[in-house]
Design an enzyme around this catalytic site. Structure first.
Site, mmCIF file in Angstrom:
data_model
loop_
_atom_site.group_PDB
_atom_site.id
_atom_site.type_symbol
_atom_site.label_atom_id
_atom_site.label_comp_id
_atom_site.label_asym_id
_atom_site.label_seq_id
_atom_site.Cartn_x
_atom_site.Cartn_y
_atom_site.Cartn_z
ATOM 1 C CG HIS A 142 40.357 41.363 50.556
ATOM 2 N ND1 HIS A 142 41.736 41.472 50.612
ATOM 3 C CD2 HIS A 142 40.092 40.474 49.562
ATOM 4 C CE1 HIS A 142 42.276 40.695 49.700
ATOM 5 N NE2 HIS A 142 41.304 40.074 49.051
ATOM 6 C CG ASP A 172 43.832 46.495 54.402
ATOM 7 O OD1 ASP A 172 43.432 45.491 55.011
ATOM 8 O OD2 ASP A 172 43.918 46.549 53.165
#
Length: 389
Positions: A142, A172
């Protein structure tokens, strides 16, 4: 800026008007890149799985800001008829973006070799955490784990605590989605000039590292040390940090340059005694002194005191406060789309302004419209139950 509850994006406008892109729907950075490109006028269609419900669990697609401005088609890619339909759409696209683990698209029969053989000018964007190869290519991760390997995470936060978790903005979206959008545009320009498509391999770890290019330069020049809260831009200097005020709210103080520091100290008056932009060894004591001063008044009193100066002081606003700040209101920096408050598209374009974004489409809501607009026959896929019409 606002947009109503209508289902389809408005007529194309903006600097990317005329581009046709396909987004293989996933989570995080790939939808963010697709949102940016759609905000700028590209026609982006989203290919959802046939059984898709919503991109954001427990929220409902109406609240998925990153899904705005695109139409959706729902296809069963595991059926031959669904795969054939997807390939027909790709044959008509300028670019495709996907954010799955390496090998997933190949197993579906939609890998870059297949797609580029059919559509040589296609730009095929791939978004992963680690990249398409290397020992971690198939490992789960992640934003936080990608950021950890970039060197950036270890530099964030106070010296006496573990590294701070910076939401999922750096990996991200800054190092991921924005880098993918940039890579797509660079490759699309090349394809427009030469007719040659290619694969864009965007990795969040590498993107996060690139965002820190200036820090790497500081470090190489001896102006950065490998310790938290010991450098100019990491909260080490008293003149670049955040401070708690009397009401529990916070103030951002950033008068780095000498003239700005003088403006700050002049307005602070007698409370500036002992503060100077001297050696780093003096910073901890000076930071504590300024912290004690700023705790004496509420945040907005300090904001008022520094108003109209070049002291580089700003209130640390909450999510609720930010849209109502006069600067943000004056520029329309936030938009309400179908009742959902969200950041407005940016940057601004003087000659090719884009229309306000449309709300997200439900998965598969626009299948018939997409097939008609793109000139694709969906009858075989419909008969096989591979598409929702």
């Amino acid at each position: 800026m606002s947009a109503g509850p209508g289902g389809s994006p408005p007529a194309a406008s903006g600097p990317l008007s005329g581009l046709r892109l396909i987004e293989m729907v996933g989570l995080g950075p790939c939808p963010f890149a697709a949102m940016m490109l759609a905000d700028a006028g590209a026609e982006v269609i989203r290919i959802h799985p046939l059984d898709a419900r919503s991109d954001i669990p427990l929220m409902g697609s109406d609240h998925d800001v990153m899904a705005r401005g695109r139409r959706s088609i729902a296809v069963d890619l595991k059926r031959p008829e669904g795969l054939a339909l997807a390939l027909d759409l790709i044959d008509r696209a300028d670019g495709l973006m996907e954010g799955f683990r390496p090998g997933v698209m190949e197993r579906l029969g939609l890998g870059p070799d297949v797609c580029l053989a059919r559509r040589p000018r296609l730009v095929y964007g791939r978004m992963t955490g680690w990249g398409q190869d290397g020992p971690l290519a198939q490992a789960a991760g992640h934003d936080l784990t990608y950021l950890a390997l970039s060197g950036v995470l270890g530099a964030l936060g106070p010296a006496d605590r573990p590294p701070a978790v910076p939401l999922n903005l750096i990996g991200d979206f800054g190092g991921g989605g924005m880098m993918l959008a940039f890579g797509m545009l660079a490759a699309l320009i090349h394809a427009g000039r030469t007719g040659e498509g290619q694969v864009v391999d965007a990795a969040m770890t590498e993107g996060a590292s690139l965002l820190a290019a200036m820090i790497w330069g500081f470090r190489a020049g001896g102006a950065w040390v490998d310790a938290r809260q010991a450098n100019l831009l990491d909260g080490g200097a008293w003149f670049y940090g955040t401070y708690e005020c009397a009401d529990g709210k916070f103030l951002a103080v950033a008068p780095i340059e000498g003239k700005f520091a003088r403006a700050f100290l002049d307005r602070l008056g007698e409370d500036a005694h002992g503060l100077h932009q001297g050696p780093a060894a003096d910073w901890p004591a000076q930071r504590e002194r300024l912290a004690a001063v700023l705790r004496r008044r509420p945040r907005d009193e300090w904001v008022a005191l520094f108003q109209g100066t070049d002291a580089c002081v700003a209130p640390v606003l909450s999510w609720a406060e930010a849209p109502d700040h006069p600067q943000n209101r004056a520029r329309g920096s936030f938009a309400t789309v179908a009742g959902v408050l969200q950041p407005a598209p940016c940057p601004r374009f003087s000659a090719t302004g884009a229309a306000p974004p449309a709300p997200p489409s439900r998965p598969g809501a626009d299948s018939a419209e997409i097939l008609a607009r793109w000139g694709v026959d969906g009858s075989a896929a419909k008969a096989a139950g591979a598409i929702r019409l």
